[in-house]
Design an enzyme around this catalytic site. Structure first.
Site, PDB file in Angstrom:
ATOM      1  N   SER A  88       0.836  -1.207   0.000  1.00 56.22           N
ATOM      2  CA  SER A  88       0.000   0.000   0.000  1.00 56.22           C
ATOM      3  C   SER A  88       0.868   1.254   0.000  1.00 56.22           C
ATOM      4  CB  SER A  88      -0.901   0.022   1.222  1.00 56.22           C
ATOM      5  OG  SER A  88      -1.163  -1.254   1.685  1.00 56.22           O
ATOM      6  N   PHE A  89       2.065   1.159   0.590  1.00 51.56           N
ATOM      7  CA  PHE A  89       2.893   2.361   0.720  1.00 51.56           C
ATOM      8  C   PHE A  89       4.276   2.188   0.122  1.00 51.56           C
ATOM      9  CE2 PHE A  89       0.355   1.436   4.486  1.00 51.56           C
ATOM     10  CZ  PHE A  89      -0.654   2.367   4.278  1.00 51.56           C
ATOM     11  N   SER A  90       4.471   1.123  -0.612  1.00 50.67           N
ATOM     12  CA  SER A  90       5.834   0.864  -1.063  1.00 50.67           C
ATOM     13  C   SER A  90       5.875   0.108  -2.379  1.00 50.67           C
ATOM     14  CB  SER A  90       6.560   0.028  -0.014  1.00 50.67           C
ATOM     15  OG  SER A  90       5.950  -1.250   0.048  1.00 50.67           O
ATOM     16  N   LYS A 127      12.913  -2.107  -0.464  1.00 55.76           N
ATOM     17  CA  LYS A 127      11.568  -1.548  -0.325  1.00 55.76           C
ATOM     18  C   LYS A 127      11.711  -0.028  -0.400  1.00 55.76           C
ATOM     19  CE  LYS A 127       7.708  -2.099   2.888  1.00 55.76           C
ATOM     20  NZ  LYS A 127       7.110  -3.037   3.824  1.00 55.76           N
ATOM     21  N   TYR A 152      16.420 -10.872   0.128  1.00 54.60           N
ATOM     22  CA  TYR A 152      15.550 -11.176  -1.007  1.00 54.60           C
ATOM     23  C   TYR A 152      14.965 -12.580  -0.827  1.00 54.60           C
ATOM     24  CZ  TYR A 152      14.291 -12.469  -5.812  1.00 54.60           C
ATOM     25  OH  TYR A 152      13.637 -12.916  -6.924  1.00 54.60           O
ATOM     26  N   ALA A 153      13.659 -12.650  -0.722  1.00 53.94           N
ATOM     27  CA  ALA A 153      12.988 -13.953  -0.591  1.00 53.94           C
ATOM     28  C   ALA A 153      12.715 -14.472  -2.000  1.00 53.94           C
ATOM     29  CB  ALA A 153      11.706 -13.800   0.216  1.00 53.94           C
ATOM     30  N   ASP A 163      -0.395  -8.910  11.772  1.00 56.85           N
ATOM     31  CA  ASP A 163      -0.866  -9.023  10.386  1.00 56.85           C
ATOM     32  C   ASP A 163      -0.297 -10.289   9.743  1.00 56.85           C
ATOM     33  OD1 ASP A 163      -2.256  -8.309   8.125  1.00 56.85           O
ATOM     34  OD2 ASP A 163      -0.816  -6.801   7.451  1.00 56.85           O
ATOM     35  N   ASP A 188       6.770  -7.809   6.854  1.00 55.96           N
ATOM     36  CA  ASP A 188       5.719  -6.805   6.987  1.00 55.96           C
ATOM     37  C   ASP A 188       5.345  -6.531   8.453  1.00 55.96           C
ATOM     38  OD1 ASP A 188       3.914  -4.905   6.366  1.00 55.96           O
ATOM     39  OD2 ASP A 188       2.607  -6.159   5.135  1.00 55.96           O
TER      40      ASP A 188
HETATM   41  P1  ATP Z   1       1.020  -3.829   2.817  1.00 59.04           P
HETATM   42  O1  ATP Z   1       0.124  -3.277   1.763  1.00 59.04           O
HETATM   43  O2  ATP Z   1       0.717  -5.281   3.138  1.00 59.04           O
HETATM   44  O3  ATP Z   1       1.154  -2.987   4.014  1.00 59.04           O
HETATM   45  P2  ATP Z   1       3.748  -3.095   2.411  1.00 59.04           P
HETATM   46  O4  ATP Z   1       3.688  -1.728   1.839  1.00 59.04           O
HETATM   47  O5  ATP Z   1       4.135  -3.240   3.831  1.00 59.04           O
HETATM   48  O6  ATP Z   1       2.435  -3.902   2.108  1.00 59.04           O
HETATM   49  P3  ATP Z   1       5.253  -5.411   1.794  1.00 59.04           P
HETATM   50  O7  ATP Z   1       4.108  -6.301   2.149  1.00 59.04           O
HETATM   51  O8  ATP Z   1       6.396  -5.415   2.696  1.00 59.04           O
HETATM   52  O9  ATP Z   1       4.764  -3.943   1.532  1.00 59.04           O
HETATM   53  O10 ATP Z   1       5.732  -5.798   0.338  1.00 59.04           O
HETATM   54  C1  ATP Z   1       4.849  -5.873  -0.773  1.00 59.04           C
HETATM   55  C2  ATP Z   1       5.120  -7.154  -1.561  1.00 59.04           C
HETATM   56  O11 ATP Z   1       6.473  -7.148  -2.017  1.00 59.04           O
HETATM   57  C3  ATP Z   1       4.984  -8.428  -0.756  1.00 59.04           C
HETATM   58  O12 ATP Z   1       3.669  -8.925  -0.772  1.00 59.04           O
HETATM   59  C4  ATP Z   1       5.947  -9.384  -1.463  1.00 59.04           C
HETATM   60  O13 ATP Z   1       5.312  -9.984  -2.567  1.00 59.04           O
HETATM   61  C5  ATP Z   1       7.032  -8.446  -1.975  1.00 59.04           C
HETATM   62  N1  ATP Z   1       8.175  -8.442  -1.050  1.00 59.04           N
HETATM   63  C6  ATP Z   1       8.314  -7.674   0.054  1.00 59.04           C
HETATM   64  N2  ATP Z   1       9.466  -7.915   0.681  1.00 59.04           N
HETATM   65  C7  ATP Z   1      10.094  -8.860  -0.057  1.00 59.04           C
HETATM   66  C8  ATP Z   1      11.348  -9.556   0.080  1.00 59.04           C
HETATM   67  N3  ATP Z   1      12.156  -9.307   1.100  1.00 59.04           N
HETATM   68  N4  ATP Z   1      11.671 -10.472  -0.859  1.00 59.04           N
HETATM   69  C9  ATP Z   1      10.836 -10.742  -1.888  1.00 59.04           C
HETATM   70  N5  ATP Z   1       9.643 -10.124  -2.073  1.00 59.04           N
HETATM   71  C10 ATP Z   1       9.267  -9.202  -1.169  1.00 59.04           C
END
Ligand code: ATP
Length: 301
Positions: free
Chosen positions: A30-32, A49, A101-102, A142, A160
């Site tokens: 949502s923010f990234s 991120k 990195y996952a 969450d 997250d």
């Molecule tokens: P939310 O809308 O849930 O608050 P957010 O802004 O916190 O999201 P993240 O959930 O951290 O963002 O990341 C968004 C997406 O990016 C994740 O659903 C995942 O698919 C991917 N992602 C995030 N971190 C990683 C990582 N370390 N390695 C691989 N993919 C990632």
């Protein structure tokens, strides 16, 4: 080219975006926006991120971002089960979080293809992650399949932590404006939200155990337990504990889920353990698990 070794007593150099080659977008929150990036000095891959400062300010999410960083730093001493925050930096417009990195994406992508052996293994890794969060006094708030990432060797990396709560800071949190509203507000994702969030807002470690019950249910049968056409109807089903098990649902897994999806948080399996989460570890569903060495993840079909 062999990278020049850095003497142990030399602090790591402050990184900037120029130290990385940014590749494809691997996720959007949502923010990234999350990018795959390569460190130009080591060739190592990271997930970076990137958060737009203006957007964070406009949506009043500064506390969310600060919390995520704080929690990730608290967990940085563990090299497994959690995404690791290697460093952060910023430029005029953006904030950058350099993370593990996952490589194998999130659990949601694979959730319809898990054998019972896989479910048992991943449930065990998630429980071990929750035990560590408990030690660090962190409630995730969450927990859901999208936030359970899988590394290159298919091990769990929880991520997250923007909605997380650090228990020790409770008093401080309630005193500061943005967070004080959070106590009674809905935090998380509708399908995994706990009944107590919908009633008195009293979140505790047991809230993550409810979410664990939802995740185990979904790993076994592919869909979340509480589903409906709107958030309101999902909340109603959660409060009425209105869900059912498909006929072929494994009986031991069912018993475990039933003991986790309990309206009263104090009655959830594991919630009153002196050593968290012994009673979950001892549940029959995990009788084949060696908690001292979970071993390699079984292959996802
Ligand atoms: P939310 O809308 O849930 O608050 P957010 O802004 O916190 O999201 P993240 O959930 O951290 O963002 O990341 C968004 C997406 O990016 C994740 O659903 C995942 O698919 C991917 N992602 C995030 N971190 C990683 C990582 N370390 N390695 C691989 N993919 C990632």
């Amino acid at each position: 080219m062999t990278p020049v070794p850095v003497p142990a007593d030399e602090p790591p150099k402050k990184r900037s975006a120029a130290d990385f080659i940014f590749g494809k977008v691997i996720g959007e929150g949502s923010f990234s926006t999350v990018y795959l990036a390569k460190d130009i000095h080591t060739n190592k891959e990271f997930a970076i991120k990137v958060l737009e400062k203006l957007h964070i300010k406009k949506e009043r999410k500064l506390a969310y971002v600060t919390r995520e960083k704080e929690v990730l730093l608290r967990l940085a001493s563990w090299n497994e089960l959690f995404v690791k925050l290697y460093c952060t930096f910023q430029d005029v417009d953006r904030l950058y979080f350099v993370l593990t990195y996952a490589k194998n994406g999130d659990l949601l992508t694979h959730i319809k293809h898990l054998s019972l052996e896989c479910v048992r293994f991943y449930a065990a890794e998630i429980i071990m992650a929750l035990e560590r969060l408990n030690i660090k006094k962190i409630i995730h708030r969450d927990l859901k399949p999208e936030n359970i990432l899988l590394d290159e060797n298919w091990h769990v990396l929880l991520t997250d932590f923007g909605s997380a709560k650090i228990v020790k800071d409770e008093i401080e949190q309630e005193e500061c404006g943005e967070n004080s509203k959070r106590r009674n507000s809905f935090v998380g994702t509708a399908q995994y939200v706990t009944p107590e969030v919908l009633t008195d807002g009293n979140v505790s470690f047991a809230s993550d155990l409810w979410a664990l019950g939802c995740v185990i249910y979904q790993m076994v049968c592919g869909t979340a337990p509480f589903q409906a056409g709107s958030e309101y109807l999902i909340f109603k089903k959660i409060l009425d504990l209105e869900y059912s098990f498909p006929e072929d649902f494994d009986s031991r897994a069912r018993n475990l889920v039933e003991q986790l999806l309990v309206i009263n948080p104090h009655e959830r399996l594991g919630s009153c353990d002196v050593k968290p989460y012994t009673s979950i570890r001892e549940h029959q569903f995990f009788s084949k698990i060696n908690w001292h060495n979970l071993g390699k993840p079984p292959k996802i079909c």
